[in-house]
Design a protein around this motif. Structure first.
Motif, PDB file in Angstrom:
ATOM      1  N   MET A 223     -20.495  -9.993  37.115  1.00 37.85           N
ATOM      2  CA  MET A 223     -21.598  -9.160  36.639  1.00 37.85           C
ATOM      3  C   MET A 223     -21.517  -7.756  37.243  1.00 37.85           C
ATOM      4  SD  MET A 223     -23.314 -10.767  34.389  1.00 37.85           S
ATOM      5  CE  MET A 223     -24.676  -9.598  34.276  1.00 37.85           C
ATOM      6  N   ASN A 224     -21.129  -7.665  38.495  1.00 35.40           N
ATOM      7  CA  ASN A 224     -20.995  -6.362  39.141  1.00 35.40           C
ATOM      8  C   ASN A 224     -19.921  -5.519  38.461  1.00 35.40           C
ATOM      9  OD1 ASN A 224     -22.983  -7.007  40.969  1.00 35.40           O
ATOM     10  ND2 ASN A 224     -21.565  -7.575  42.605  1.00 35.40           N
ATOM     11  N   ARG A 225     -18.843  -6.157  38.047  1.00 35.05           N
ATOM     12  CA  ARG A 225     -17.784  -5.413  37.345  1.00 35.05           C
ATOM     13  C   ARG A 225     -18.311  -4.858  36.025  1.00 35.05           C
ATOM     14  NH1 ARG A 225     -11.897  -7.639  36.689  1.00 35.05           N
ATOM     15  NH2 ARG A 225     -11.862  -5.581  35.708  1.00 35.05           N
ATOM     16  N   ILE A 226     -19.179  -5.609  35.358  1.00 38.58           N
ATOM     17  CA  ILE A 226     -19.750  -5.125  34.101  1.00 38.58           C
ATOM     18  C   ILE A 226     -20.670  -3.937  34.359  1.00 38.58           C
ATOM     19  CG2 ILE A 226     -21.273  -5.711  32.166  1.00 38.58           C
ATOM     20  CD1 ILE A 226     -20.192  -8.583  32.373  1.00 38.58           C
ATOM     21  N   THR A 227     -21.571  -4.086  35.316  1.00 40.73           N
ATOM     22  CA  THR A 227     -22.546  -3.013  35.579  1.00 40.73           C
ATOM     23  C   THR A 227     -21.884  -1.766  36.156  1.00 40.73           C
ATOM     24  OG1 THR A 227     -23.059  -3.975  37.750  1.00 40.73           O
ATOM     25  CG2 THR A 227     -24.442  -4.639  35.891  1.00 40.73           C
ATOM     26  N   SER A 229     -19.111  -0.611  35.101  1.00 41.00           N
ATOM     27  CA  SER A 229     -18.256  -0.071  34.029  1.00 41.00           C
ATOM     28  C   SER A 229     -16.776  -0.336  34.287  1.00 41.00           C
ATOM     29  CB  SER A 229     -18.497   1.435  33.862  1.00 41.00           C
ATOM     30  OG  SER A 229     -19.857   1.695  33.591  1.00 41.00           O
ATOM     31  N   GLN A 230     -16.456  -1.531  34.762  1.00 38.26           N
ATOM     32  CA  GLN A 230     -15.075  -1.850  35.101  1.00 38.26           C
ATOM     33  C   GLN A 230     -14.383  -2.725  34.065  1.00 38.26           C
ATOM     34  OE1 GLN A 230     -15.574  -3.468  39.073  1.00 38.26           O
ATOM     35  NE2 GLN A 230     -15.422  -1.441  40.015  1.00 38.26           N
ATOM     36  N   PHE A 231     -15.059  -3.006  32.961  1.00 41.61           N
ATOM     37  CA  PHE A 231     -14.425  -3.683  31.835  1.00 41.61           C
ATOM     38  C   PHE A 231     -14.270  -2.664  30.712  1.00 41.61           C
ATOM     39  CE2 PHE A 231     -16.204  -7.639  33.757  1.00 41.61           C
ATOM     40  CZ  PHE A 231     -15.009  -8.341  33.864  1.00 41.61           C
ATOM     41  N   GLU A 232     -13.047  -2.331  30.385  1.00 42.98           N
ATOM     42  CA  GLU A 232     -12.785  -1.282  29.391  1.00 42.98           C
ATOM     43  C   GLU A 232     -13.410  -1.604  28.039  1.00 42.98           C
ATOM     44  OE1 GLU A 232      -8.960   0.809  27.152  1.00 42.98           O
ATOM     45  OE2 GLU A 232      -8.655  -0.477  28.894  1.00 42.98           O
ATOM     46  N   THR A 233     -13.280  -2.852  27.599  1.00 40.31           N
ATOM     47  CA  THR A 233     -13.795  -3.209  26.281  1.00 40.31           C
ATOM     48  C   THR A 233     -15.314  -3.148  26.223  1.00 40.31           C
ATOM     49  OG1 THR A 233     -13.760  -5.551  26.906  1.00 40.31           O
ATOM     50  CG2 THR A 233     -11.829  -4.702  25.724  1.00 40.31           C
ATOM     51  N   VAL A 234     -15.972  -3.497  27.316  1.00 39.85           N
ATOM     52  CA  VAL A 234     -17.433  -3.444  27.346  1.00 39.85           C
ATOM     53  C   VAL A 234     -17.900  -1.994  27.278  1.00 39.85           C
ATOM     54  CG1 VAL A 234     -19.501  -3.998  28.677  1.00 39.85           C
ATOM     55  CG2 VAL A 234     -17.583  -5.603  28.631  1.00 39.85           C
ATOM     56  N   GLU A 235     -17.243  -1.121  28.011  1.00 41.53           N
ATOM     57  CA  GLU A 235     -17.613   0.292  27.987  1.00 41.53           C
ATOM     58  C   GLU A 235     -17.377   0.901  26.612  1.00 41.53           C
ATOM     59  OE1 GLU A 235     -19.283   2.067  30.431  1.00 41.53           O
ATOM     60  OE2 GLU A 235     -19.491  -0.067  30.852  1.00 41.53           O
ATOM     61  N   LEU A 237     -17.493  -0.713  23.793  1.00 40.28           N
ATOM     62  CA  LEU A 237     -18.556  -1.252  22.945  1.00 40.28           C
ATOM     63  C   LEU A 237     -19.853  -0.476  23.129  1.00 40.28           C
ATOM     64  CD1 LEU A 237     -19.906  -3.419  21.120  1.00 40.28           C
ATOM     65  CD2 LEU A 237     -20.193  -4.805  23.210  1.00 40.28           C
ATOM     66  N   TYR A 238     -20.254  -0.264  24.379  1.00 40.73           N
ATOM     67  CA  TYR A 238     -21.539   0.383  24.664  1.00 40.73           C
ATOM     68  C   TYR A 238     -21.586   1.840  24.183  1.00 40.73           C
ATOM     69  CZ  TYR A 238     -22.962  -3.587  27.560  1.00 40.73           C
ATOM     70  OH  TYR A 238     -23.325  -4.831  28.026  1.00 40.73           O
ATOM     71  N   ARG A 239     -20.413   2.435  23.985  1.00 42.98           N
ATOM     72  CA  ARG A 239     -20.358   3.828  23.544  1.00 42.98           C
ATOM     73  C   ARG A 239     -19.906   3.961  22.097  1.00 42.98           C
ATOM     74  NH1 ARG A 239     -19.945   3.511  28.761  1.00 42.98           N
ATOM     75  NH2 ARG A 239     -20.497   5.210  30.163  1.00 42.98           N
ATOM     76  N   SER A 240     -20.001   2.883  21.345  1.00 44.77           N
ATOM     77  CA  SER A 240     -19.437   2.856  20.000  1.00 44.77           C
ATOM     78  C   SER A 240     -20.467   3.078  18.904  1.00 44.77           C
ATOM     79  CB  SER A 240     -18.760   1.501  19.762  1.00 44.77           C
ATOM     80  OG  SER A 240     -19.740   0.466  19.694  1.00 44.77           O
ATOM     81  N   GLU A 241     -19.967   3.432  17.718  1.00 47.59           N
ATOM     82  CA  GLU A 241     -20.791   3.498  16.521  1.00 47.59           C
ATOM     83  C   GLU A 241     -21.320   2.106  16.172  1.00 47.59           C
ATOM     84  OE1 GLU A 241     -18.932   5.412  13.196  1.00 47.59           O
ATOM     85  OE2 GLU A 241     -17.884   6.847  14.482  1.00 47.59           O
TER      86      GLU A 241
END
Length: 261
Positions: A223-227, A229-235, A237-241
Motif C-alpha cells: 500500500m505504501n508503494r501505491i501511495t 506513486s511507485q507503481f508506474e501503471t497505477v500512476e 491510470l490516475y493521470r489518464s483520460e
C-alpha cells in the motif's frame, strides 16, 4: 524463427495463439523463441488487449519440454528466448490479460505454461500432471508458482509424485476457473476475451502490476508503494483520460468508452 508450429489469429483486440506441433504440442527451443517474439509483440502492441493460448488438435494442450529435441541436442538450459519457456513464464511487464484454454493433456512445461496465464478454462477431458520427477528433473516454474496457488500439501504431492489429476480435481483445488464441454471451450474463451477486451486496459495493467509486485510483500508495504506513486501503471491510470471517462460515464449513466490513455 519458425512459425509452422504456431497458428496466430488477430480478432480485433484479441490475439489467439495455437500451439500446433503434433503429436503432443511439445515445445523445443526454436518454438519457445518464436512464442517469446509473439507474446512480446502482444505486450507491446497498443491495439491488442487480451491473448488466448491453446493447443492444436483435440488431445493435447501441451506436453511441455520436447524430450525428443533434447535427445537431439536441445539443452534443457538452452536459450528459450524472450519471456523464458513458452514466451510467458518470465516475460517482464506483461500487463494484459492472458487466457489459457486447456483443450487436453496439460503436463510438465505445458502445465507451467497454463499457470503463466491469468485465467484457465479447461475442457472436460483435460488432464494435468508434473511428471518431471520421473525423468530426473525439476518442474522449476511450477515449484515456485503452484504452492502459492493451491494448498501447500496438495501442490507438494503433485510435485513429488508426478501423479495425474483430471479437470474436476483441478477445478476443486482452484487450478482452473471453469470446466467446459470440449466443443464449447474456444467459444467460451472468446466470449471471455471479448468481454475483457471491452474493459479498461489501464485498470487491467494496474491490477496485474500490483498483483505481481505485491506477491511477496507485506500488505502495508504494498500500500505504501501505491501511495508513494511507485507503481508506474497505477500512476498512469490516475493521470489518464480513462480515469475521467469512468467517472463521467458513471455520472451520466452510460457505458464508458475506454481509450487506453
Amino acid at each position: 524463427m519458425t512459425m509452422e508450429a504456431l497458428k496466430i489469429e488477430r480478432r480485433g483486440a484479441v490475439l489467439e495463439v495455437t500451439l500446433d506441433r503434433p503429436k503432443a504440442n511439445a515445445i523445443d527451443l526454436e518454438t519457445s523463441r518464436a512464442m517469446g517474439e509473439i507474446f512480446t509483440g502482444f505486450r507491446d502492441d497498443p491495439d491488442l488487449r487480451v491473448a488466448i493460448i491453446t493447443g492444436g488438435g483435440p488431445k493435447f494442450f501441451c506436453a511441455g519440454w520436447d524430450l525428443k529435441a533434447a535427445a537431439g541436442g536441445d539443452a534443457v538450459d538452452g536459450n528459450y528466448g524472450r519471456g523464458g519457456f513458452g514466451g510467458l513464464q518470465e516475460l517482464r511487464g506483461l500487463n494484459k490479460p492472458v487466457i489459457a484454454a486447456v483443450n487436453g493433456i496439460c503436463c510438465g512445461g505445458g502445465f507451467e505454461l497454463a499457470l503463466s496465464a491469468d485465467i484457465i478454462l479447461a475442457a472436460e477431458h483435460a488432464t494435468f500432471a508434473l511428471p518431471e520427477i520421473r525423468s530426473g528433473t525439476v518442474a522449476d516454474a511450477a515449484s515456485i508458482r503452484l504452492p502459492k496457488r493451491i494448498p501447500y500439501h496438495i501442490a507438494m504431492e503433485m510435485l513429488l509424485t508426478g501423479r495425474w489429476f483430471d479437470a474436476e480435481e483441478a477445478h476443486r483445488w482452484g487450478v482452473v476457473n471453469r470446466i467446459l464441454p470440449a466443443d464449447r471451450l474456444m467459444a467460451e474463451a472468446r466470449i471471455l476475451a471479448d468481454d475483457l477486451a471491452a474493459g479498461p486496459p489501464l485498470v487491467f495493467a494496474a491490477i496485474k502490476e500490483i498483483v505481481r509486485e505485491a506477491e511477496d510483500m507485506k500488505f502495508q508495504d504494498a500500500m505504501n508503494r501505491i501511495t508513494r506513486s511507485q507503481f508506474e501503471t497505477v500512476e498512469r491510470l490516475y493521470r489518464s483520460e480513462d480515469q475521467l471517462e469512468g467517472a463521467r460515464a458513471f455520472a451520466e449513466k452510460r457505458d464508458p468508452v475506454w481509450k487506453g490513455r
